[in-house]
Design a protein around this motif. Structure first.
Motif, PDB file in Angstrom:
ATOM      1  N   HIS A   6     -39.302 130.186  35.640  1.00  0.00           N
ATOM      2  CA  HIS A   6     -38.409 131.237  35.158  1.00  0.00           C
ATOM      3  C   HIS A   6     -37.568 131.726  36.327  1.00  0.00           C
ATOM      4  O   HIS A   6     -37.881 132.704  36.975  1.00  0.00           O
ATOM      5  N   THR A  29     -33.683 132.723  36.924  1.00  0.00           N
ATOM      6  CA  THR A  29     -32.341 132.888  36.384  1.00  0.00           C
ATOM      7  C   THR A  29     -31.413 133.168  37.548  1.00  0.00           C
ATOM      8  O   THR A  29     -31.457 134.235  38.134  1.00  0.00           O
ATOM      9  N   THR A  48     -25.564 131.597  44.759  1.00  0.00           N
ATOM     10  CA  THR A  48     -24.846 132.187  45.887  1.00  0.00           C
ATOM     11  C   THR A  48     -25.618 131.917  47.178  1.00  0.00           C
ATOM     12  O   THR A  48     -26.736 131.411  47.148  1.00  0.00           O
ATOM     13  N   LYS A 107     -27.013 133.944  49.109  1.00  0.00           N
ATOM     14  CA  LYS A 107     -28.240 134.742  49.186  1.00  0.00           C
ATOM     15  C   LYS A 107     -29.350 134.145  48.326  1.00  0.00           C
ATOM     16  O   LYS A 107     -30.524 134.165  48.693  1.00  0.00           O
ATOM     17  N   MET A 108     -28.958 133.607  47.161  1.00  0.00           N
ATOM     18  CA  MET A 108     -29.950 133.047  46.246  1.00  0.00           C
ATOM     19  C   MET A 108     -30.413 131.668  46.681  1.00  0.00           C
ATOM     20  O   MET A 108     -31.539 131.260  46.379  1.00  0.00           O
ATOM     21  N   PRO A 116     -36.598 137.668  43.368  1.00  0.00           N
ATOM     22  CA  PRO A 116     -35.699 137.454  42.236  1.00  0.00           C
ATOM     23  C   PRO A 116     -36.206 136.444  41.216  1.00  0.00           C
ATOM     24  O   PRO A 116     -35.459 136.076  40.319  1.00  0.00           O
ATOM     25  N   GLN A 117     -37.466 135.996  41.381  1.00  0.00           N
ATOM     26  CA  GLN A 117     -37.957 134.979  40.451  1.00  0.00           C
ATOM     27  C   GLN A 117     -38.875 135.594  39.403  1.00  0.00           C
ATOM     28  O   GLN A 117     -39.255 134.922  38.470  1.00  0.00           O
ATOM     29  N   HIS A 119     -32.401 137.992  37.962  1.00  0.00           N
ATOM     30  CA  HIS A 119     -31.853 137.655  39.275  1.00  0.00           C
ATOM     31  C   HIS A 119     -31.626 138.929  40.084  1.00  0.00           C
ATOM     32  O   HIS A 119     -30.509 139.276  40.423  1.00  0.00           O
ATOM     33  N   PHE A 126     -27.616 139.154  44.488  1.00  0.00           N
ATOM     34  CA  PHE A 126     -27.978 137.741  44.388  1.00  0.00           C
ATOM     35  C   PHE A 126     -26.945 136.940  43.614  1.00  0.00           C
ATOM     36  O   PHE A 126     -26.952 135.722  43.666  1.00  0.00           O
TER      37      PHE A 126
END
Lengths: 156, 405
Positions: A30, A32, A75, A77-78, B24-25, B31, B52
């Motif tokens: 999971h 997103t 991005t 950061k992600m 963020p997971q 996110h 993010f």
């Protein structure tokens, strides 16, 4: 000895059974990353019902997951977190890049200063699903293509 | 209704603290990352860490023309594409000094309200999941598909339709509905309500079909209430959790259902009416419970009001053109600056645009509703249990993409 086990695993019947077990219990992470998650949520709804294809609900920890579905824009950061999550997943694992942003940066490919232009720089991608956002039917086709790919894999 | 119980929480001022990252997971946050400090299982501090999904929308606007800005401006609020593009289009029209045709105004209102319902259904479904109620997710997403089909019928795309353009809308609504869609709706009607559609045949005329879907959805909304919103467990999980008092809501500057859930009657559609809203009668739901339950109920009643608005708009919609005659890509916008706001699904969305007379904006500033609701998060997620975090988070209807832009 290892060679013998490797050969035994890849006898056609045993290989078929192992791969069949894998495609019937694909468990996505999971994660997103952006807006494609809306269509992924619609896919998980009652009209489409992905569990027909062995695609389980996106719950559970990373230690149980085997498919990483990148849902849209990644991005800078992600991207670090995506790599971290990929590294934490156990083998065997597969990656699906969903949406134009995950494939090449999409709408943000040319002008945005913070968007990674294609997730394949970060993690190895198995299936690309184009669209912005892809319809649930397109996602289904991606899932079916991944199933075909897994069925033809060699067991390590 | 169950009896409301007052819950007391013992706060341990002393003791070892633990700081950890949520997201963020994490399925409960999407996110978005929160840095949580706990004592035992009581949260004593929450630091939101947005960004993010920061894609630089405002900077991107300076590189693209007035029309080609519209597709990428929809992406931050993909659930509610109309809500974020609406103020942009209004602002550009004010700069140009043009007025869209009457029919286009009504089509815009229909589209905006359809997207509002879709967004609220998504919200209600996910809130149900995080309250441990999977049926609500299935119901909401099953019904949402038929409203998304309507959006697709009008705009040509499921969720990102790029339907609004300065000077009207991109294309007219069809006069007839495809037969497959009608058959599918009839089957779903029989499955969900346990009876055949009145009269046996679902109308294929566009207006009548929209009214049929609205009537069906109104009936379904009545079934949601005992299923989730009047369920004792849901009430116990949400009543008295995340209390945002009226004065605090105003001083923190929150907008939309979060503000109306705290008893403040504020809605851009009423305060500063635009397009066809002055001709339509509807109420603004306000609850004064100030907690997560009130915010959810405001969302629920807003869906009912949106159905009313769509019905009135479809009935009042005149015939005629839907777009002014202009160049499809390079429209001329005179120099100047303008501020426009519209009511998106999550609250007031505002645009400040400065133009220098060229074919591109000189500066665009977006003030999205989620960005304004984010200020309430560290205030609310304090002195609560860890299990209440997803409930408070989702009661704010926070969408990280919209906040980060």
């Amino acid at each position: 000895m290892k060679y013998v086990i490797y050969k035994l695993k890849n006898l056609s019947l045993i290989k078929y059974i192992i791969n069949w077990g894998r495609i019937c219990s694909m468990w996505p992470v999971h994660l997103t990353t952006a807006c494609c998650s809306v269509e992924f949520a619609a896919l998980s709804g009652p009209r489409y019902d992905p569990e027909r294809f062995g695609w389980l609900a996106a719950v559970g920890s990373l230690r149980q997951s085997d498919v990483l579905l990148i849902e849209g824009t990644v991005t800078a950061k992600m991207a670090q977190r995506v790599r971290l999550i990929y590294d934490q997943m156990p083998e065997p694992k597969w990656v699906i890049a969903m949406g134009a942003c995950a494939i090449s940066g999409g709408l943000y490919a040319k002008d945005s200063y913070n968007v990674i232009q294609g997730i394949d720089d970060i993690v190895p991608v198995d299936v690309y699903i184009p669209g912005c956002p892809p319809r649930p039917e397109t996602l289904f086709q991606g899932i079916l293509m991944l199933r075909d790919k897994i069925m033809n894999e060699v067991i390590r | 209704m169950v009896k409301e119980e007052v819950r007391s929480l013992e706060i341990y001022e002393t003791g070892p603290t633990l700081t950890f990252s949520m997201g963020p997971q994490h399925p409960g946050t999407g996110h978005f990352r929160m840095i949580i400090t706990v004592v035992g299982d009581i949260v004593v501090r929450c630091d939101p860490d947005p960004g993010f999904v920061h894609r630089g929308e405002e900077k991107l606007c300076e590189y693209k023309t007035w029309i080609t800005n519209i597709p990428h401006l929809e992406r931050p609020a993909i659930l509610d594409s109309a809500g974020l593009v609406y103020p942009y289009v209004l602002a550009v029209e004010r700069l140009m000094g043009v007025e869209p045709p009457e029919r286009a105004k009504y089509l815009r209102v229909i589209m905006a309200e359809l997207q509002r319902i879709c967004s609220h259904l998504y919200w209600l479904g996910l809130m149900g999941v995080f309250a441990g109620h999977a049926t609500m997710y299935m119901w909401c997403f099953g019904d949402r598909e038929y409203l998304v089909d309507l959006t697709q019928l009008i705009g040509g795309q499921r969720i990102t339709h790029s339907y609004f353009v300065p000077g009207g809308v991109r294309n007219d609504a069809p006069s007839k509905v495809p037969t497959e869609l009608v058959k599918d709706f009839r089957r779903y009607y029989r499955m969900m309500l346990g009876k055949d559609y009145p009269g046996g045949e679902v109308p294929e005329d566009f207006r009548k079909y929209v009214l049929a879907v609205c009537d069906f959805f109104d009936t379904r909304l009545d079934e949601y209430y005992p299923m989730l919103l009047d369920s004792p467990i849901f009430i116990y999980r949400t009543k008295g959790v995340g209390v945002l008092k009226r004065e605090d809501a105003i001083s923190l500057g929150v907008v939309g259902p979060v503000l109306r859930g705290s008893g403040v009657k504020s809605d851009t559609r009423i305060d500063e009416p635009y397009d066809a809203y002055p001709y339509i009668k509807f109420n603004v739901p306000v609850m004064d419970g100030c907690d997560s339950y009130s915010r959810m109920m405001v969302g629920y009643y807003e869906m009912k009001e949106s159905v009313k608005i769509i019905k009135q708009a479809v009935e009042q919609m005149p015939e005629g053109p839907v777009k002014l005659k202009q160049h499809p890509i390079t429209i001329k916008v005179p120099a100047g600056e303008v501020f426009a706001s519209a009511e998106a699904a999550r609250g007031q969305c505002s645009f400040y645009i400065r133009s220098d007379g060229t074919d591109r904006p000189y500066r665009v500033k977006i003030c999205s509703p989620s960005f304004r609701n984010l200020t309430a998060m560290p205030y609310l997620i304090r002195d609560v249990r860890i299990a209440d975090i997803p409930i408070i988070y989702w009661s704010l209807n926070y969408w990280p993409v919209e906040c980060d832009r």
